[in-house]
Design a protein around this motif. Sequence first.
Motif, PDB file in Angstrom:
ATOM      1  N   VAL A 301      41.339 -31.707  -4.590  1.00 21.30           N
ATOM      2  CA  VAL A 301      42.704 -31.194  -4.442  1.00 21.30           C
ATOM      3  C   VAL A 301      43.372 -31.073  -5.808  1.00 21.30           C
ATOM      4  O   VAL A 301      44.010 -30.064  -6.123  1.00 21.30           O
ATOM      5  CB  VAL A 301      43.520 -32.104  -3.505  1.00 21.30           C
ATOM      6  N   ALA A 302      43.232 -32.113  -6.645  1.00 17.80           N
ATOM      7  CA  ALA A 302      43.841 -32.068  -7.970  1.00 17.80           C
ATOM      8  C   ALA A 302      43.261 -30.936  -8.810  1.00 17.80           C
ATOM      9  O   ALA A 302      43.999 -30.209  -9.492  1.00 17.80           O
ATOM     10  CB  ALA A 302      43.632 -33.412  -8.680  1.00 17.80           C
ATOM     11  N   ASP A 303      41.943 -30.761  -8.751  1.00 16.23           N
ATOM     12  CA  ASP A 303      41.288 -29.714  -9.536  1.00 16.23           C
ATOM     13  C   ASP A 303      41.760 -28.334  -9.104  1.00 16.23           C
ATOM     14  O   ASP A 303      42.106 -27.481  -9.935  1.00 16.23           O
ATOM     15  CB  ASP A 303      39.775 -29.842  -9.366  1.00 16.23           C
ATOM     16  N   MET A 304      41.811 -28.095  -7.791  1.00 13.66           N
ATOM     17  CA  MET A 304      42.207 -26.768  -7.311  1.00 13.66           C
ATOM     18  C   MET A 304      43.679 -26.479  -7.588  1.00 13.66           C
ATOM     19  O   MET A 304      44.050 -25.347  -7.886  1.00 13.66           O
ATOM     20  CB  MET A 304      41.887 -26.650  -5.815  1.00 13.66           C
ATOM     21  N   LEU A 305      44.534 -27.501  -7.501  1.00 15.35           N
ATOM     22  CA  LEU A 305      45.953 -27.283  -7.758  1.00 15.35           C
ATOM     23  C   LEU A 305      46.235 -27.030  -9.237  1.00 15.35           C
ATOM     24  O   LEU A 305      47.108 -26.243  -9.588  1.00 15.35           O
ATOM     25  CB  LEU A 305      46.764 -28.489  -7.276  1.00 15.35           C
ATOM     26  N   LEU A 306      45.499 -27.698 -10.106  1.00 13.59           N
ATOM     27  CA  LEU A 306      45.760 -27.577 -11.540  1.00 13.59           C
ATOM     28  C   LEU A 306      45.059 -26.395 -12.185  1.00 13.59           C
ATOM     29  O   LEU A 306      45.489 -25.914 -13.229  1.00 13.59           O
ATOM     30  CB  LEU A 306      45.352 -28.869 -12.263  1.00 13.59           C
ATOM     31  N   THR A 307      43.982 -25.908 -11.589  1.00 10.03           N
ATOM     32  CA  THR A 307      43.214 -24.850 -12.246  1.00 10.03           C
ATOM     33  C   THR A 307      43.089 -23.585 -11.410  1.00 10.03           C
ATOM     34  O   THR A 307      42.668 -22.558 -11.924  1.00 10.03           O
ATOM     35  CB  THR A 307      41.787 -25.345 -12.578  1.00 10.03           C
ATOM     36  N   GLY A 308      43.452 -23.649 -10.118  1.00  6.54           N
ATOM     37  CA  GLY A 308      43.240 -22.492  -9.257  1.00  6.54           C
ATOM     38  C   GLY A 308      44.362 -21.471  -9.335  1.00  6.54           C
ATOM     39  O   GLY A 308      45.394 -21.681  -9.964  1.00  6.54           O
ATOM     40  N   THR A 309      44.134 -20.352  -8.695  1.00  5.25           N
ATOM     41  CA  THR A 309      45.112 -19.268  -8.603  1.00  5.25           C
ATOM     42  C   THR A 309      45.394 -18.978  -7.134  1.00  5.25           C
ATOM     43  O   THR A 309      44.454 -18.887  -6.342  1.00  5.25           O
ATOM     44  CB  THR A 309      44.576 -17.988  -9.274  1.00  5.25           C
ATOM     45  N   ASP A 313      49.549 -13.574  -5.036  1.00  6.25           N
ATOM     46  CA  ASP A 313      50.289 -13.774  -6.281  1.00  6.25           C
ATOM     47  C   ASP A 313      51.242 -12.603  -6.496  1.00  6.25           C
ATOM     48  O   ASP A 313      50.833 -11.536  -6.958  1.00  6.25           O
ATOM     49  CB  ASP A 313      49.318 -13.889  -7.461  1.00  6.25           C
ATOM     50  N   PRO A 314      52.523 -12.769  -6.156  1.00  5.11           N
ATOM     51  CA  PRO A 314      53.473 -11.657  -6.310  1.00  5.11           C
ATOM     52  C   PRO A 314      53.842 -11.363  -7.753  1.00  5.11           C
ATOM     53  O   PRO A 314      54.523 -10.389  -8.023  1.00  5.11           O
ATOM     54  CB  PRO A 314      54.696 -12.138  -5.526  1.00  5.11           C
ATOM     55  N   THR A 315      53.368 -12.192  -8.700  1.00  9.31           N
ATOM     56  CA  THR A 315      53.740 -12.002 -10.115  1.00  9.31           C
ATOM     57  C   THR A 315      52.631 -11.362 -10.934  1.00  9.31           C
ATOM     58  O   THR A 315      52.813 -11.148 -12.127  1.00  9.31           O
ATOM     59  CB  THR A 315      54.100 -13.354 -10.748  1.00  9.31           C
ATOM     60  N   VAL A 316      51.492 -11.070 -10.318  1.00 14.89           N
ATOM     61  CA  VAL A 316      50.328 -10.658 -11.099  1.00 14.89           C
ATOM     62  C   VAL A 316      50.574  -9.356 -11.864  1.00 14.89           C
ATOM     63  O   VAL A 316      50.037  -9.154 -12.957  1.00 14.89           O
ATOM     64  CB  VAL A 316      49.091 -10.545 -10.182  1.00 14.89           C
ATOM     65  N   ASP A 317      51.390  -8.468 -11.302  1.00 18.95           N
ATOM     66  CA  ASP A 317      51.649  -7.198 -11.979  1.00 18.95           C
ATOM     67  C   ASP A 317      52.803  -7.293 -12.967  1.00 18.95           C
ATOM     68  O   ASP A 317      52.963  -6.414 -13.820  1.00 18.95           O
ATOM     69  CB  ASP A 317      51.978  -6.112 -10.948  1.00 18.95           C
ATOM     70  N   LEU A 323      50.422 -16.182 -11.776  1.00 20.78           N
ATOM     71  CA  LEU A 323      50.632 -17.615 -11.562  1.00 20.78           C
ATOM     72  C   LEU A 323      49.471 -18.451 -12.081  1.00 20.78           C
ATOM     73  O   LEU A 323      49.652 -19.605 -12.457  1.00 20.78           O
ATOM     74  CB  LEU A 323      50.838 -17.884 -10.069  1.00 20.78           C
ATOM     75  N   GLY A 324      48.278 -17.879 -12.104  1.00 21.46           N
ATOM     76  CA  GLY A 324      47.114 -18.625 -12.584  1.00 21.46           C
ATOM     77  C   GLY A 324      47.176 -18.952 -14.060  1.00 21.46           C
ATOM     78  O   GLY A 324      46.454 -19.835 -14.540  1.00 21.46           O
ATOM     79  N   ALA A 325      48.036 -18.234 -14.817  1.00 18.38           N
ATOM     80  CA  ALA A 325      48.139 -18.497 -16.253  1.00 18.38           C
ATOM     81  C   ALA A 325      49.044 -19.680 -16.561  1.00 18.38           C
ATOM     82  O   ALA A 325      49.081 -20.157 -17.698  1.00 18.38           O
ATOM     83  CB  ALA A 325      48.667 -17.252 -16.969  1.00 18.38           C
ATOM     84  N   ILE A 326      49.788 -20.165 -15.573  1.00 15.03           N
ATOM     85  CA  ILE A 326      50.687 -21.298 -15.798  1.00 15.03           C
ATOM     86  C   ILE A 326      49.882 -22.581 -15.814  1.00 15.03           C
ATOM     87  O   ILE A 326      49.073 -22.838 -14.917  1.00 15.03           O
ATOM     88  CB  ILE A 326      51.775 -21.354 -14.702  1.00 15.03           C
ATOM     89  N   ARG A 327      50.101 -23.397 -16.825  1.00 13.96           N
ATOM     90  CA  ARG A 327      49.416 -24.663 -16.944  1.00 13.96           C
ATOM     91  C   ARG A 327      50.421 -25.807 -16.822  1.00 13.96           C
ATOM     92  O   ARG A 327      51.578 -25.672 -17.209  1.00 13.96           O
ATOM     93  CB  ARG A 327      48.683 -24.769 -18.296  1.00 13.96           C
TER      94      ARG A 327
END
Length: 492
Positions: A301-309, A313-317, A323-327
Motif C-alpha cells: 500500500v505504501a509503495d503504490m501510494l508513494l510511487t503510483g499514478t 488523472d484530470p491533470t495529465v494534459d 499527478l504521478g509527477a508529485i512526490r
Amino acid sequence: MDDAQRDEVEAQRAGALADELRRLHDEEAALHARRLRLLAEAFALAETQKARIPSTRSKERDMPLRALAAELGLAVRAGDRMMQSHMWDAHRLTTSFPSTVTALEQGRISRGHVSAILDTGAALDDPAARAAFERAVLDYAETTTPTRTRAYAKQQADIHNPLTMQERHDLAARGRRIWVTDVDDGMSVLCQLLPTVIAHGIIERTTRQAQLIKRTDAARRRAVLATNGGTDAAAPATSTSGDTEPGGAGIGGAGIGGAEVGGAEVGGEALGSGPGVGDSAVEDDVWFDERTIDQIRADLVADMLLTGTPGIDPTVDATPGGLGAIRAIVQITVPVMTLTGITSSGAELDGVAPVDTETARRLAGTAPGWDRVMTDPVTGMVLAVDRYQPTAAQQRFLNARDQHCRFPGCRRPARRCDHDHTLDHAHGGPTDIRNLACLCARHHTLKHATEWKVRQLPGGTLEWTSPAGRAHFDDPPRRVVFVPGDDSAAPL
C-alpha cells in the motif's frame, strides 16, 4: 474475628465503595450536563454575533464561532478546533436531544450513553422520528452499559430513519477522507474512510498480491534448496501471524501448493535461474523474503501510494507528468551527532513526531539540499539558518524556529503554514524575522478577521490577547540539544 465475620466486613466495605462511586458518578454526570449547557450557550452567543454580520461569505460568518472557541479552549488548555467541535455537539444535544441532557443531569445515564445517543441519532432530521428514537433508547440506556446502548441505538436509528439505505450511504460517502495518527517509536497509523466495498477490495487485492509474493519466495527457496544438494539454507520460513486468511490455508510454510521447482514457473517467471541460484554461497547471493502477510500488505500500500499514478488523472494534459509527477515531501530535523553516528538519538518529523535513527540517516543521504540550523547552546533557540544553495532564507529560518503554527496549542506543521507579519505589512510592519511567525490558515484568518490581537516579544515569543482581554503566550519550541559524553567524542 473469624472468617465469616471478616467476609461480612469486607462485603459491607465493598458495598460502601459502590455507593460512594455511584455518588461520584452522579456528581460527575451533573457537572458534565452543566458543561454541555454552558457550551451550548456559548454556541448560541456565537450564532447571535454571526447574525449581525451582513456578509454572506461563509469564512467571515464563521469568525465569531472560531474566536469564541479559541477563547474557551485556551481557558482550559484545549485546542480551539476541539473546543469548536464540543460546542457544536453541546448545541446538538441541548436542542435535538434535550431529554438526554436532563437524564445525564439527574445521573440516570453517563457520558458514554450520551455519546452513543448523539452519534447514532444525529442522522435523524425529522423531529418526530428523533423524539421517538430518544425515548426508546433512553429507556434502555438507564438499564445497561454504554456499549450495549450503542448497539441498540443503531437498531433504533435504522427503524426510525426515513431514508433508504442507499440514501444514507450516499450521504455518508461524502465524508470519505484520509488522516494520520502518530503513535510511539517512530510509527504512525494511516487511516482512510471509504465505502465498504472499496475498503474490502483494497484489503483483498493486497492480500492476494502478498500471497503471490510469499508463494514465489517459497518456490525460490525450494529451488535453491534442490540446487544446493538438500541443505537447509533456503528452507521456507514457518508461518507467522497474519499469514493465514480466514477459511484458507497457511501461507509461507513448507509444502505450499501451486509451485513446482526445477524449471517450473510461478507467476509467469522461471525460478530456476534467478540471481545466485546454483551458486555455493547461497546466503550471500540470494535474498529471501522474511516478511509476514501483514507486513507485505502494508509495504505494498505504501509503495503504490508513494510511487503510483491514479488510473484517472484530470491533470495529465495541464501539468507535466500529471499527478504521478508529485512526490511526497517531509521535513526532518536531524541532530548532527545522530547524523554522524556518534549518538543513536532519533530525529523529528515537522516537529510533531519522532523518527528512528536509520530512517533519518537514509533520508539525509538522499536529500537534494541541506539546512544548517545554528542554536543557542543554553536555550536551544534557533539563531541562524543558511544553505549551500540560494533560497528563501527567512522562510527556512521561520520553519526551523517555529516548527508548527504559533497559535497556542496548534500543531499544524510549519511547512503548511503562512509566514505572517505580526504587525501587518500594510501598517508598516517590516519583513523581518522579528516580525514574522508561522500561522496556519485558520489562525491567520482568526488574527485578521476577529478581535484577537498578537504581538511578538524578544526571542520569538508571541503574546496573544483574546477579545475578552486575556493574554496567552506561545514560546518557540525548544530544540533538544544532544551533547556527547566524554567517552563518545567525535574522532578528529
